[in-house]
Write a protein that holds these residues in place. Structure first.
Motif, PDB file in Angstrom:
ATOM      1  N   ARG A 121      21.591  43.361  30.389  1.00 54.77           N
ATOM      2  CA  ARG A 121      22.515  44.454  30.682  1.00 54.77           C
ATOM      3  C   ARG A 121      23.351  44.095  31.917  1.00 54.77           C
ATOM      4  NH1 ARG A 121      20.297  49.090  28.201  1.00 54.77           N
ATOM      5  NH2 ARG A 121      19.271  48.318  26.309  1.00 54.77           N
ATOM      6  N   TYR A 122      24.640  44.318  31.798  1.00 58.28           N
ATOM      7  CA  TYR A 122      25.544  44.135  32.938  1.00 58.28           C
ATOM      8  C   TYR A 122      25.739  45.483  33.615  1.00 58.28           C
ATOM      9  CZ  TYR A 122      29.778  43.283  35.644  1.00 58.28           C
ATOM     10  OH  TYR A 122      30.696  43.190  36.667  1.00 58.28           O
ATOM     11  N   LEU A 123      25.493  45.542  34.921  1.00 55.65           N
ATOM     12  CA  LEU A 123      25.666  46.765  35.711  1.00 55.65           C
ATOM     13  C   LEU A 123      26.702  46.477  36.788  1.00 55.65           C
ATOM     14  CD1 LEU A 123      21.886  47.659  36.206  1.00 55.65           C
ATOM     15  CD2 LEU A 123      23.337  48.179  34.255  1.00 55.65           C
ATOM     16  N   HIS A 124      27.839  47.173  36.741  1.00 51.18           N
ATOM     17  CA  HIS A 124      28.917  46.883  37.680  1.00 51.18           C
ATOM     18  C   HIS A 124      28.573  47.324  39.097  1.00 51.18           C
ATOM     19  CE1 HIS A 124      30.131  51.102  37.773  1.00 51.18           C
ATOM     20  NE2 HIS A 124      30.130  51.123  36.450  1.00 51.18           N
ATOM     21  N   SER A 157      37.165  40.997  32.122  1.00 53.63           N
ATOM     22  CA  SER A 157      37.316  42.340  31.569  1.00 53.63           C
ATOM     23  C   SER A 157      37.162  43.399  32.651  1.00 53.63           C
ATOM     24  CB  SER A 157      36.278  42.553  30.462  1.00 53.63           C
ATOM     25  OG  SER A 157      36.287  43.882  29.991  1.00 53.63           O
ATOM     26  N   GLU A 158      36.190  43.203  33.547  1.00 55.66           N
ATOM     27  CA  GLU A 158      35.978  44.156  34.637  1.00 55.66           C
ATOM     28  C   GLU A 158      37.197  44.225  35.555  1.00 55.66           C
ATOM     29  OE1 GLU A 158      32.748  46.083  35.616  1.00 55.66           O
ATOM     30  OE2 GLU A 158      33.158  45.955  33.483  1.00 55.66           O
ATOM     31  N   SER A 160      40.248  43.728  34.724  1.00 55.50           N
ATOM     32  CA  SER A 160      41.316  44.450  34.028  1.00 55.50           C
ATOM     33  C   SER A 160      41.119  45.963  34.113  1.00 55.50           C
ATOM     34  CB  SER A 160      41.383  44.012  32.563  1.00 55.50           C
ATOM     35  OG  SER A 160      40.242  44.467  31.841  1.00 55.50           O
ATOM     36  N   LEU A 161      39.851  46.392  34.390  1.00 53.82           N
ATOM     37  CA  LEU A 161      39.547  47.820  34.538  1.00 53.82           C
ATOM     38  C   LEU A 161      39.630  48.282  35.990  1.00 53.82           C
ATOM     39  CD1 LEU A 161      36.428  48.013  32.157  1.00 53.82           C
ATOM     40  CD2 LEU A 161      38.763  48.773  31.661  1.00 53.82           C
ATOM     41  N   GLY A 162      40.015  47.366  36.876  1.00 49.73           N
ATOM     42  CA  GLY A 162      40.171  47.727  38.290  1.00 49.73           C
ATOM     43  C   GLY A 162      38.920  47.564  39.112  1.00 49.73           C
ATOM     44  N   ARG A 163      37.871  46.964  38.528  1.00 53.02           N
ATOM     45  CA  ARG A 163      36.652  46.715  39.288  1.00 53.02           C
ATOM     46  C   ARG A 163      36.634  45.267  39.787  1.00 53.02           C
ATOM     47  NH1 ARG A 163      33.937  50.687  35.617  1.00 53.02           N
ATOM     48  NH2 ARG A 163      33.496  49.080  34.078  1.00 53.02           N
ATOM     49  N   LEU A 164      35.646  44.941  40.608  1.00 53.72           N
ATOM     50  CA  LEU A 164      35.502  43.599  41.202  1.00 53.72           C
ATOM     51  C   LEU A 164      36.786  43.171  41.904  1.00 53.72           C
ATOM     52  CD1 LEU A 164      33.536  41.715  38.370  1.00 53.72           C
ATOM     53  CD2 LEU A 164      32.622  42.659  40.480  1.00 53.72           C
ATOM     54  N   VAL A 165      37.345  44.088  42.679  1.00 49.91           N
ATOM     55  CA  VAL A 165      38.606  43.790  43.383  1.00 49.91           C
ATOM     56  C   VAL A 165      38.397  42.759  44.490  1.00 49.91           C
ATOM     57  CG1 VAL A 165      39.648  46.014  42.863  1.00 49.91           C
ATOM     58  CG2 VAL A 165      38.221  45.792  44.906  1.00 49.91           C
ATOM     59  N   PHE A 166      37.159  42.575  44.944  1.00 46.19           N
ATOM     60  CA  PHE A 166      36.867  41.631  46.012  1.00 46.19           C
ATOM     61  C   PHE A 166      36.650  40.217  45.475  1.00 46.19           C
ATOM     62  CE2 PHE A 166      33.011  43.531  44.443  1.00 46.19           C
ATOM     63  CZ  PHE A 166      32.116  42.487  44.327  1.00 46.19           C
ATOM     64  N   VAL A 167      36.673  40.056  44.164  1.00 40.76           N
ATOM     65  CA  VAL A 167      36.428  38.763  43.522  1.00 40.76           C
ATOM     66  C   VAL A 167      37.764  38.053  43.320  1.00 40.76           C
ATOM     67  CG1 VAL A 167      35.512  37.645  41.450  1.00 40.76           C
ATOM     68  CG2 VAL A 167      34.401  39.686  42.364  1.00 40.76           C
ATOM     69  N   PRO A 168      37.804  36.720  43.497  1.00 42.10           N
ATOM     70  CA  PRO A 168      39.057  35.994  43.215  1.00 42.10           C
ATOM     71  C   PRO A 168      39.581  36.342  41.832  1.00 42.10           C
ATOM     72  CG  PRO A 168      37.425  34.521  44.172  1.00 42.10           C
ATOM     73  CD  PRO A 168      36.731  35.822  43.920  1.00 42.10           C
ATOM     74  N   SER A 169      40.877  36.541  41.726  1.00 47.86           N
ATOM     75  CA  SER A 169      41.475  36.898  40.445  1.00 47.86           C
ATOM     76  C   SER A 169      41.311  35.749  39.447  1.00 47.86           C
ATOM     77  CB  SER A 169      42.962  37.210  40.618  1.00 47.86           C
ATOM     78  OG  SER A 169      43.571  37.420  39.364  1.00 47.86           O
TER      79      SER A 169
END
Length: 573
Positions: A121-124, A157-158, A160-169
Motif C-alpha cells: 500500500r502506498y500512503l502519501h 502521478s502524485e 500531478s495531483l499536487g503532492r510531493l511538492v518537495f520532491v524533484p520534479s
C-alpha cells in the motif's frame, strides 16, 4: 539520615530524573517476522504504527505480510533489495513492513482491509487516519527493478495531483537552450544535470530521486528530440550533460549509458569539482545462517505433537480468521464448517472442546460478524473456559530451523491429516467433510494468497468434491500434500534443514515402496493411520487404528494424478 546520605540520595534521584527526561521513547523495533532493522525497512507494530505513519512529511510504502506465507518469504529478498537501493530516497519515501501473523497487529490489518499477502500500500505524505484511508494498492512483482519502476510512476502521478511538492520534479520537457532549461531553478543550485531521454524512460526520474540529497545539485529530464540535444552535442541516448550556474556545459554521456554508469559519471564529475558527496550507509546482506546458529533438535518425524495441533488452532482463531473486516456469506460458512470438523475430530484435552463448542454456538446465533467481534469473542471465551491452551505454546515437530520456516504451514497440514484420520474412525463417512472444510478454510482464510490459489487449482484438478469415502479422503490428502512438496522442493521457502521430500521416506516406511519405487498404497494407508491417529498424540485417546483395510478402492482418486506422481517419484529415486 545524616546530611551526607541525604545529599547522595538527592544526587541519585536527580540523575535518574534527568536521564529519564533526556532519553526518548524508542519506537524502533529491531526484528519481527521476516525483517530486521538492518534490512533498512521500518518495522511497524500495533504500538508504533500511528506515530510512524500518520502526519509524516514523507510518503510510505507499507508491505502487509504474513510470516508463514510462502509467497511472502519468497518476496522478502526482493523487498529488502528494493529498500537497500532506495536508501537515498528515505526523506521522500520510506519502506515499511507489518507482520499480520502477529496477533497484536491484527486490528491494523483489518483496518486496512488486507485480504491477500503480501499486500503493498502506498500512503502519501501527511496521511490522515480514517476508516476510508486504506492506502493505494501497488502490485507485488518479481524483481526490485519492477517495484522501483512502479514507485516512480506513482510519484509522477502524485506530483500531478499536487503532492510531493518537495520532491524533484519528474516531468519531462523540451528546451531550445541552456538558459531556458535552467531558468526555473533557484540561484543556490551549483550544477544542473540534464538527462536527454524519451518520455517512457524511467532512468532520468530514478537518477533525480537517487541524487535528491545532493546539496545544491539538481537534475532535469529533457526530451531526446529537443533542440537543446543538438546544442549540447548529445548524439546517443540517454544522454547526460552537466551545466554549471554560469551556463558552462560538459558532456558526460558514458559509452554504455545505463543508470549505474550515468550516476557514476555524475559522481566523478562532482568529485572533479571538489564537491563533497553525501555519505551513504553501506548495507551488507544478513547471512541466512548464523555460524553460531544452534541446529534444530532432531525429532521423530513419525510423531504428531499436541503442541503443533493446538498452536495451529490458536493461530487460526487469533490471527487468520479475524483478519476479515466482515465475516458473512461464504467466509462465515467456511468458519462454521471449520469449527464443525474441529469439534468432530480434534483430539481434545482439558477444556478445549468446551471452548470450541461454545464458540461455534455463539457464532451460529448470527449470520454476520466483524473480524474484531470474532476476535473479542474468542478472547472472552478463552477466559470463561480457562485454561484453554497450554502455557508457553510452541511448535515442536513443525518448528523450523529459523523463524521464517515451517511453523503454521506445517501445523495446518498436520492438523488436517489428523482430522481426516480421526474423522474416519467415526461412524459413517465423515472424512470427506474434513476435505471440504479444508478447501473452504484455505480459500477464505489461509494467509498466503498464492498458496491458496495453488491449492484451489490442485483441488479442482484432483476432484476433491468427488471424494465420498473415508479411505479415499485420507489418500487424497496424502497425494495432494506430496504434490505440494514436489512443487516446492528446492524453493526459496524450503527449510534447508527440513527438505521437502515425498513422504513417507523409505526409512520411515520401507513397506510403502514397491521394488521399483512406486507407492504401495495399502501400506501407505496403514502408515497414515499409524502416524496421525490419536494413539501417538500426547494425552490422546487410545483407540487403535485398524491394522489393515479390505477392498481398497481408489477409483475416485484421479488415476492420472497417481500415474504422474509415480513417474515423477521413480525419476526422483
Amino acid at each position: 539520615m545524616n546530611c551526607w546520605h541525604l545529599f547522595v540520595l538527592t544526587f541519585y534521584i536527580s540523575v535518574i530524573l534527568t536521564y529519564a527526561a533526556v532519553v526518548p521513547d524508542n519506537d524502533d523495533i529491531d526484528k519481527q517476522g521476516l525483517y530486521s532493522k538492518s534490512d533498512q525497512v521500518v518495522i511497524l507494530t500495533n504500538k508504533n504504527f500511528d506515530k510512524k505513519i500518520y502526519g509524516q512529511n514523507n510518503a510510505y510504502v507499507v508491505q502487509f505480510y504474513n510470516s508463514y506465507c510462502g509467497h511472502c518469504r519468497a518476496f522478502a529478498p526482493k523487498f529488502k533489495s528494493l529498500a537497500s537501493e532506495l536508501e537515498s530516497w528515505k526523506n521522500i519515501i520510506k519502506l515499511a513492513v507489518l507482520d499480520c501473523s502477529v496477533e497484536e497487529n491484527n486490528e491494523i490489518c483489518r483496518q486496512f482491509e488486507v485480504m491477500a499477502y503480501p499486500s503493498l500500500r502506498y500512503l502519501h505524505e501527511n496521511y490522515i487516519k480514517s476508516n476510508a484511508n486504506v492506502g493505494d494498492k501497488l502490485q507485488s512483482t518479481d524483481s526490485a527493478d519492477k517495484l522501483k519502476t512502479q514507485l516512480i510512476n506513482k510519484i509522477q502521478s502524485e506530483q500531478s495531483l499536487g503532492r510531493l511538492v518537495f520532491v524533484p520534479s519528474l516531468k519531462i520537457a523540451a528546451y531550445s537552450d541552456f538558459n531556458s532549461a535552467l531558468k526555473p531553478f533557484p540561484k543556490n543550485v551549483l550544477y544542473t544535470f540534464l538527462i536527454f531521454e524519451n518520455d517512457n524512460s524511467t532512468i532520468g526520474s530514478e537518477l533525480a530521486l537517487d541524487i535528491n540529497d545532493y546539496e545544491h545539485v539538481t537534475l532535469k529530464r529533457v526530451y531526446d528530440t529537443s533542440e537543446l540535444a543538438d546544442v549540447a552535442g548529445v548524439t546517443h541516448f540517454p544522454g547526460l550533460v552537466a551545466v554549471s550556474s554560469n551556463l558552462e556545459s560538459t558532456l558526460l554521456t558514458p559509452q554504455n549509458p545505463t543508470k549505474q554508469n550515468l550516476q557514476k559519471a555524475i559522481n566523478i564529475f562532482l568529485k572533479s569539482q571538489n564537491y563533497a558527496l553525501p555519505l551513504r550507509k553501506i548495507s551488507s546482506e544478513e547471512s541466512l545462517i548464523n555460524s553460531n546458529h544452534e541446529k534444530s533438535q532432531s525429532l521423530d518425524s513419525d510423531v504428531v505433537y499436541y503442541n503443533d495441533l493446538e498452536k495451529t488452532l490458536k493461530t487460526s482463531l487469533h490471527t487468520e480468521i479475524p483478519r476479515h473486516k466482515i465475516l458473512s456469506g461464504e467466509a462465515f460458512e467456511a468458519l462454521l464448517q471449520y469449527l464443525d470438523v474441529i469439534i468432530l475430530a480434534f483430539p481434545f484435552r482439558g477444556k478445549l472442546k468446551e471452548f470450541v463448542t461454545d464458540l461455534h454456538k455463539n457464532l451460529s446465533s448470527r449470520n454476520q460478524w466483524t473480524g474484531s467481534e470474532v476476535y473479542e469473542l474468542v478472547k472472552q471465551l478463552e477466559t470463561v473456559h480457562a485454561p484453554v491452551f497450554i502455557s508457553n505454546l510452541d511448535y515442536i515437530r513443525c518448528k523450523g530451523s529459523q523463524p521464517q520456516y515451517r511453523g503454521y504451514t506445517c501445523g495446518l497440514w498436520t492438523l488436517f491429516h489428523t482430522l481426516t484420520i480421526n474423522a474416519a474412525q467415526k461412524p459413517g463417512n465423515e472424512a470427506p467433510r474434513v476435505l471440504k472444510a479444508m478447501h473452504a478454510y484455505v480459500k477464505n482464510f489461509f494467509g498466503c494468497t498464492e498458496c491458496s490459489q495453488h491449492f484451489q487449482a490442485m483441488a479442482a484438478r484432483n476432484r476433491i468434491f468427488d471424494v465420498k469415502e473415508n479411505d479415499k479422503a485420507i489418500l487424497w490428502l496424502w497425494i495432494s500434500h506430496n504434490e505440494v512438496n514436489l512443487r516446492l522442493a528446492g524453493d526459496v521457502t524450503e527449510d534447508p534443514e527440513h527438505p521437502k521430500i515425498q513422504f513417507p521416506s523409505v526409512t520411515q516406511c520401507p513397506e510403502c515402496r514397491l521394488p521399483r519405487g512406486a507407492w504401495h498404497l495399502p501400506a501407505v494407508y496403514e502408515y497414515l493411520q499409524r502416524v496421525y491417529s490419536t494413539i501417538k498424540i500426547q494425552d490422546a485417546r487410545t483407540a487403535a487404528a485398524p491394522s489393515s483395510i479390505s477392498n481398497l478402492d481408489i477409483g475416485l482418486i484421479s488415476l492420472f494424478l497417481i500415474h504422474r506422481l509415480w513417474r515423477e517419484m521413480q525419476l526422483l529415486n
